[in-house]
Design an enzyme around this catalytic site. Sequence first.
Site, PDB file in Angstrom:
ATOM      1  CB  ALA A   1     -22.824 -50.655 -37.500  1.00 50.07           C
TER       2      ALA A   1
ATOM      3  N   GLY B   1     -17.900 -51.492 -39.235  1.00 49.41           N
ATOM      4  CA  GLY B   1     -18.321 -52.893 -39.177  1.00 49.41           C
ATOM      5  C   GLY B   1     -18.018 -53.647 -40.462  1.00 49.41           C
TER       6      GLY B   1
ATOM      7  CD  GLU C   1     -15.548 -53.568 -36.034  1.00 44.37           C
ATOM      8  OE1 GLU C   1     -16.703 -53.197 -36.350  1.00 44.37           O
ATOM      9  OE2 GLU C   1     -15.105 -53.460 -34.882  1.00 44.37           O
TER      10      GLU C   1
ATOM     11  CD  GLU D   1     -15.776 -48.182 -36.243  1.00 39.51           C
ATOM     12  OE1 GLU D   1     -14.691 -47.707 -36.660  1.00 39.51           O
ATOM     13  OE2 GLU D   1     -16.144 -49.341 -36.478  1.00 39.51           O
TER      14      GLU D   1
HETATM   15  C1  HXC Z   1     -26.357 -45.997 -42.625  1.00 40.47           C
HETATM   16  C2  HXC Z   1     -25.285 -45.363 -44.570  1.00 40.47           C
HETATM   17  C3  HXC Z   1     -24.052 -45.803 -44.048  1.00 40.47           C
HETATM   18  C4  HXC Z   1     -24.046 -46.363 -42.722  1.00 40.47           C
HETATM   19  C5  HXC Z   1     -23.714 -45.016 -46.023  1.00 40.47           C
HETATM   20  N1  HXC Z   1     -25.032 -44.898 -45.788  1.00 40.47           N
HETATM   21  N2  HXC Z   1     -23.089 -45.568 -44.979  1.00 40.47           N
HETATM   22  N3  HXC Z   1     -26.426 -45.466 -43.871  1.00 40.47           N
HETATM   23  N4  HXC Z   1     -25.212 -46.429 -42.068  1.00 40.47           N
HETATM   24  N5  HXC Z   1     -22.933 -46.837 -42.171  1.00 40.47           N
HETATM   25  C6  HXC Z   1     -26.041 -44.342 -46.704  1.00 40.47           C
HETATM   26  C7  HXC Z   1     -25.997 -42.842 -46.792  1.00 40.47           C
HETATM   27  O1  HXC Z   1     -26.693 -42.249 -45.711  1.00 40.47           O
HETATM   28  C8  HXC Z   1     -26.681 -42.599 -48.122  1.00 40.47           C
HETATM   29  O2  HXC Z   1     -28.068 -42.745 -47.935  1.00 40.47           O
HETATM   30  C9  HXC Z   1     -26.235 -43.779 -48.963  1.00 40.47           C
HETATM   31  O3  HXC Z   1     -25.800 -44.781 -48.024  1.00 40.47           O
HETATM   32  C10 HXC Z   1     -25.064 -43.431 -49.873  1.00 40.47           C
HETATM   33  O4  HXC Z   1     -24.024 -42.888 -49.079  1.00 40.47           O
HETATM   34  P1  HXC Z   1     -23.327 -41.460 -49.393  1.00 40.47           P
HETATM   35  O5  HXC Z   1     -22.757 -40.979 -48.130  1.00 40.47           O
HETATM   36  O6  HXC Z   1     -24.278 -40.560 -50.117  1.00 40.47           O
HETATM   37  O7  HXC Z   1     -22.190 -41.933 -50.419  1.00 40.47           O
HETATM   38  P2  HXC Z   1     -20.767 -41.265 -50.636  1.00 40.47           P
HETATM   39  O8  HXC Z   1     -20.866 -39.765 -50.682  1.00 40.47           O
HETATM   40  O9  HXC Z   1     -20.175 -41.966 -51.795  1.00 40.47           O
HETATM   41  O10 HXC Z   1     -19.909 -41.635 -49.325  1.00 40.47           O
HETATM   42  C11 HXC Z   1     -19.598 -42.982 -49.048  1.00 40.47           C
HETATM   43  C12 HXC Z   1     -19.061 -43.126 -47.593  1.00 40.47           C
HETATM   44  C13 HXC Z   1     -20.093 -42.492 -46.618  1.00 40.47           C
HETATM   45  C14 HXC Z   1     -17.716 -42.429 -47.479  1.00 40.47           C
HETATM   46  C15 HXC Z   1     -18.888 -44.614 -47.337  1.00 40.47           C
HETATM   47  O11 HXC Z   1     -21.370 -43.039 -46.908  1.00 40.47           O
HETATM   48  C16 HXC Z   1     -19.782 -42.764 -45.186  1.00 40.47           C
HETATM   49  O12 HXC Z   1     -18.900 -42.121 -44.591  1.00 40.47           O
HETATM   50  N6  HXC Z   1     -20.529 -43.678 -44.558  1.00 40.47           N
HETATM   51  C17 HXC Z   1     -20.439 -43.957 -43.134  1.00 40.47           C
HETATM   52  C18 HXC Z   1     -19.202 -44.777 -42.840  1.00 40.47           C
HETATM   53  C19 HXC Z   1     -19.071 -45.027 -41.348  1.00 40.47           C
HETATM   54  O13 HXC Z   1     -18.940 -44.090 -40.542  1.00 40.47           O
HETATM   55  N7  HXC Z   1     -19.085 -46.290 -40.948  1.00 40.47           N
HETATM   56  C20 HXC Z   1     -18.946 -46.704 -39.562  1.00 40.47           C
HETATM   57  C21 HXC Z   1     -20.294 -46.882 -38.950  1.00 40.47           C
HETATM   58  S1  HXC Z   1     -20.205 -47.240 -37.231  1.00 40.47           S
HETATM   59  P3  HXC Z   1     -29.096 -41.690 -48.582  1.00 40.47           P
HETATM   60  O14 HXC Z   1     -30.421 -42.116 -48.031  1.00 40.47           O
HETATM   61  O15 HXC Z   1     -28.650 -40.334 -48.140  1.00 40.47           O
HETATM   62  O16 HXC Z   1     -28.952 -41.907 -50.048  1.00 40.47           O
HETATM   63  C22 HXC Z   1     -19.773 -48.852 -37.156  1.00 40.47           C
HETATM   64  C23 HXC Z   1     -19.664 -49.437 -35.784  1.00 40.47           C
HETATM   65  C24 HXC Z   1     -19.420 -50.904 -35.843  1.00 40.47           C
HETATM   66  O17 HXC Z   1     -19.607 -49.483 -38.144  1.00 40.47           O
HETATM   67  C25 HXC Z   1     -19.874 -51.554 -34.584  1.00 40.47           C
HETATM   68  C26 HXC Z   1     -19.961 -53.045 -34.698  1.00 40.47           C
HETATM   69  C27 HXC Z   1     -20.916 -53.594 -35.677  1.00 40.47           C
END
Ligand code: HXC
Length: 257
Positions: free
Chosen positions: A65, A108, A111, A131
Amino acid sequence: MSLRYIHTEINESVALVRIERHEVLNALNLHLMNELVGELARLDADDSVRCMVVTGGPKAFAAGADILEMADATVVEMKQRNQFQVWDRLRQVRKPVIAAVNGFALGGGCELAMACDMIVAGEDAKFGQPEVKLGVMPGAGGTQRLTRLIGKNRALEMLLTGRPISADDALNMGLVNRVVPAETCVQEALSLAYEIAKQAPIAVQMIKEAANKALDVDLQTGMELERNAFYLLFATEDRSEGMKAFLDKRKPVFRGR
Ligand code: HXC
């Protein structure tokens, strides 16, 4: 109608639906999810389509998400957003949906892959529910579907550490159907979809419904549901065609009637 984040191509009764928000690794914001599920619902109602493949990009199927969209939200705002309604609509899709996963399928994104009916993974795919690292938990089925698919103990290890697993581990645990070279992932998912698209469409939809019910109901209820669906298929032209074609030693032509 042109969509912002979703691009669809239809070929030989199979729809390939691509998520394209690559600059943020396909983070699933509300707009994107509405477009995606709206598109799948539209394809579900389109008689020229029999099976769908959902994919992302080479680096990410979807990294979860959109954290930016949630970062400052209050409980009331989150409740008002009602973001899970769209996930409920996803469950209503009756045709088979195959996820072709390359790169990250996190939160997500994992999911979403699990909400599909089958998963073909590229060898570089990473599945995880991170999460907990954000101080929250899955909300679109992560604790439910993952637990059903790989068992409680292994699911809890992923859910409580937030650590992703590799495609091979996902295969060993039963989370994905197969692991293929990353560059062939979409093609492999499409081949599977073409094979399914050749089958009798009403039987395919009823089989999907019955298999999904197997996860929800007790065995006796499931057996009764299966039996009634089996009887119902004797009302279809495709059933007559399928059996006649076998006896005539020819390939059946299924029309979805
Ligand atoms: C918003 C995101 C994002 C996310 C990545 N980005 N994941 N933005 N929401 N979930 C953005 C980063 O901010 C960054 O933007 C760009 O994408 C590239 O990501 P990087 O982090 O620079 O890439 P990398 O170093 O290769 O790392 C990849 C990654 C990391 C390991 C996937 O991005 C990450 O940990 N992302 C979050 C994963 C996460 O926690 N997901 C769960 C979310 S909560 P900029 O602008 O800086 O370039 C969830 C709840 C679900 O999903 C509920 C139901 C729907």
